[in-house]
Design a protein around this motif. Structure first.
Motif, PDB file in Angstrom:
ATOM      1  N   UNK A 123     -37.037 -20.646  54.297  1.00 41.10           N
ATOM      2  CA  UNK A 123     -37.149 -19.360  55.385  1.00 41.10           C
ATOM      3  C   UNK A 123     -38.495 -19.311  56.125  1.00 41.10           C
ATOM      4  N   UNK A 124     -39.499 -19.454  55.253  1.00 42.77           N
ATOM      5  CA  UNK A 124     -40.809 -19.294  55.738  1.00 42.77           C
ATOM      6  C   UNK A 124     -41.229 -20.470  56.557  1.00 42.77           C
ATOM      7  N   UNK A 125     -40.784 -21.647  56.297  1.00 45.16           N
ATOM      8  CA  UNK A 125     -40.857 -22.803  57.336  1.00 45.16           C
ATOM      9  C   UNK A 125     -40.208 -22.580  58.638  1.00 45.16           C
ATOM     10  N   UNK A 126     -39.059 -22.125  58.510  1.00 48.27           N
ATOM     11  CA  UNK A 126     -37.936 -21.903  59.842  1.00 48.27           C
ATOM     12  C   UNK A 126     -38.695 -20.904  60.741  1.00 48.27           C
ATOM     13  N   UNK A 127     -39.733 -20.091  60.233  1.00 49.68           N
ATOM     14  CA  UNK A 127     -40.410 -19.171  61.206  1.00 49.68           C
ATOM     15  C   UNK A 127     -41.789 -19.805  61.602  1.00 49.68           C
ATOM     16  N   UNK A 128     -42.109 -21.026  61.276  1.00 55.12           N
ATOM     17  CA  UNK A 128     -43.205 -21.563  61.969  1.00 55.12           C
ATOM     18  C   UNK A 128     -42.969 -22.232  63.344  1.00 55.12           C
ATOM     19  N   UNK A 129     -43.917 -22.243  64.080  1.00 55.37           N
ATOM     20  CA  UNK A 129     -43.676 -23.437  65.112  1.00 55.37           C
ATOM     21  C   UNK A 129     -43.472 -24.495  64.826  1.00 55.37           C
ATOM     22  N   UNK A 130     -42.531 -25.464  65.857  1.00 58.56           N
ATOM     23  CA  UNK A 130     -41.893 -26.586  65.418  1.00 58.56           C
ATOM     24  C   UNK A 130     -42.977 -27.729  64.996  1.00 58.56           C
ATOM     25  N   UNK A 131     -44.089 -27.831  65.570  1.00 62.02           N
ATOM     26  CA  UNK A 131     -45.064 -28.742  65.123  1.00 62.02           C
ATOM     27  C   UNK A 131     -45.543 -28.453  64.054  1.00 62.02           C
ATOM     28  N   UNK A 132     -45.939 -27.213  63.483  1.00 59.79           N
ATOM     29  CA  UNK A 132     -46.376 -27.093  62.145  1.00 59.79           C
ATOM     30  C   UNK A 132     -45.055 -27.382  61.063  1.00 59.79           C
ATOM     31  N   UNK A 133     -44.044 -26.965  61.440  1.00 57.75           N
ATOM     32  CA  UNK A 133     -43.082 -27.228  60.569  1.00 57.75           C
ATOM     33  C   UNK A 133     -42.785 -28.777  60.323  1.00 57.75           C
ATOM     34  N   UNK A 169     -52.200 -22.861  56.247  1.00 59.94           N
ATOM     35  CA  UNK A 169     -52.406 -21.311  56.344  1.00 59.94           C
ATOM     36  C   UNK A 169     -51.364 -20.411  57.080  1.00 59.94           C
ATOM     37  N   UNK A 170     -50.917 -21.045  58.054  1.00 61.89           N
ATOM     38  CA  UNK A 170     -49.792 -20.337  58.641  1.00 61.89           C
ATOM     39  C   UNK A 170     -48.523 -20.021  57.748  1.00 61.89           C
ATOM     40  N   UNK A 171     -48.206 -21.217  57.138  1.00 58.79           N
ATOM     41  CA  UNK A 171     -47.078 -21.198  56.054  1.00 58.79           C
ATOM     42  C   UNK A 171     -47.430 -20.024  54.969  1.00 58.79           C
ATOM     43  N   UNK A 172     -48.680 -20.108  54.366  1.00 60.64           N
ATOM     44  CA  UNK A 172     -48.966 -19.229  53.546  1.00 60.64           C
ATOM     45  C   UNK A 172     -49.016 -17.723  53.915  1.00 60.64           C
ATOM     46  N   UNK A 173     -49.234 -17.283  55.238  1.00 61.37           N
ATOM     47  CA  UNK A 173     -49.162 -16.018  55.675  1.00 61.37           C
ATOM     48  C   UNK A 173     -47.788 -15.726  55.817  1.00 61.37           C
ATOM     49  N   UNK A 174     -46.510 -16.615  56.032  1.00 65.67           N
ATOM     50  CA  UNK A 174     -45.425 -16.398  56.241  1.00 65.67           C
ATOM     51  C   UNK A 174     -44.920 -16.222  54.760  1.00 65.67           C
ATOM     52  N   UNK A 175     -45.356 -16.881  53.812  1.00 66.22           N
ATOM     53  CA  UNK A 175     -45.037 -16.553  52.219  1.00 66.22           C
ATOM     54  C   UNK A 175     -45.366 -15.378  51.899  1.00 66.22           C
ATOM     55  N   UNK A 176     -46.693 -15.052  52.195  1.00 72.17           N
ATOM     56  CA  UNK A 176     -47.186 -13.715  51.830  1.00 72.17           C
ATOM     57  C   UNK A 176     -46.364 -12.588  52.539  1.00 72.17           C
ATOM     58  N   UNK A 177     -45.925 -12.710  53.752  1.00 75.28           N
ATOM     59  CA  UNK A 177     -45.199 -11.668  54.216  1.00 75.28           C
ATOM     60  C   UNK A 177     -43.821 -11.442  53.967  1.00 75.28           C
ATOM     61  N   UNK A 178     -43.370 -12.346  53.071  1.00 73.25           N
ATOM     62  CA  UNK A 178     -42.080 -12.560  52.365  1.00 73.25           C
ATOM     63  C   UNK A 178     -42.232 -11.835  50.757  1.00 73.25           C
ATOM     64  N   UNK A 179     -43.622 -11.537  50.516  1.00 79.64           N
ATOM     65  CA  UNK A 179     -43.523 -11.072  49.019  1.00 79.64           C
ATOM     66  C   UNK A 179     -43.696 -12.376  48.231  1.00 79.64           C
ATOM     67  N   UNK A 180     -43.311 -13.711  48.554  1.00 81.28           N
ATOM     68  CA  UNK A 180     -43.055 -14.726  47.885  1.00 81.28           C
ATOM     69  C   UNK A 180     -44.491 -15.148  46.926  1.00 81.28           C
ATOM     70  N   UNK A 181     -45.566 -15.046  47.718  1.00 78.62           N
ATOM     71  CA  UNK A 181     -46.926 -15.207  47.197  1.00 78.62           C
ATOM     72  C   UNK A 181     -47.527 -13.751  47.144  1.00 78.62           C
ATOM     73  N   UNK A 182     -48.513 -13.808  46.113  1.00 77.17           N
ATOM     74  CA  UNK A 182     -49.664 -12.762  46.084  1.00 77.17           C
ATOM     75  C   UNK A 182     -50.704 -13.184  46.729  1.00 77.17           C
ATOM     76  N   UNK A 183     -51.712 -12.547  47.214  1.00 75.50           N
ATOM     77  CA  UNK A 183     -52.961 -13.030  47.615  1.00 75.50           C
ATOM     78  C   UNK A 183     -53.860 -13.528  46.375  1.00 75.50           C
ATOM     79  N   UNK A 184     -53.562 -13.149  45.173  1.00 74.78           N
ATOM     80  CA  UNK A 184     -54.293 -13.766  44.071  1.00 74.78           C
ATOM     81  C   UNK A 184     -53.990 -14.985  43.994  1.00 74.78           C
TER      82      UNK A 184
END
Length: 186
Positions: A123-133, A169-184
């Motif tokens: 899901x996080x990958x699908x929200x990235x721009x195509x070149x990043x994905x 970092x863009x992928x990490x940001x998307x994963x943080x938004x979903x609560x999949x990762x925590x900042x720690x």
């Protein structure tokens, strides 16, 4: 090889058919999963995977063996997928405007097994721009080298490295938004 594929390539020498058939058995699942990650449409990913091998049959004479067969096939898959995405862009914009957010349909269990964490990553990958994905999928998920990725995408190795550097970092940001990762954990 199915009958439809055999009928389309009857003009090729037997050793070419055998080689492409072997490549199909070795790489079709991996190519299918790559395309699926790019377009998020199971049926269309199957069709584009099929199209990849049809094109490989037709263009086998142009394979110069400087690249590995897997790299060459992924390059074909990439180009076919990008062409498909370009053709679909106006349709997708229209759908996004008028469609409400819905849960994606589950994939058939016998074809693709995905753990819950993989779904969140997808899901996080699908929200990235195509070149990043593309660069994340090829470098980190499919584990192509920088050189192989540059060949598949027809980019310089520097562009692959820079895009991956920005995509992570863009992928990490998307994963943080979903609560999949925590900042720690980052």
């Amino acid at each position: 090889m199915n009958k439809q594929m055999q009928g389309r390539v009857s003009y090729l020498p037997d050793n070419t058919k055998e080689e492409i058939t072997n490549w199909y058995h070795l790489y079709s699942d991996s190519i299918f999963k790559y395309i699926l990650m790019m377009i998020n449409d199971y049926q269309q990913a199957e069709d584009l995977t099929h199209d990849t091998f049809i094109k490989a049959y037709k263009k086998h004479h142009s394979f110069q063996k400087r690249a590995k067969p897997k790299t060459w096939l992924f390059s074909i898959a990439h180009n076919i997928t990008v062409d498909y995405i370009r053709k679909q862009k106006p349709i997708k914009i229209f759908q996004e405007i008028f469609q409400t957010i819905k849960d994606p349909a589950p994939l058939p269990e016998d074809s693709v097994e995905i753990r819950e964490s993989s779904i969140e990553l997808y899901k996080a990958l699908s929200r990235l721009k195509p070149s990043y994905r593309e660069v994340i999928v090829l470098r980190k998920i499919k584990e192509f080298s920088t050189r192989e990725t540059s060949e598949i995408l027809n980019w310089s190795e520097g562009k692959v490295k820079t895009t991956l550097y920005r995509a992570t970092p863009a992928l990490e940001k998307e994963l943080l938004k979903e609560g999949f990762l925590n900042e720690k954990s980052i």
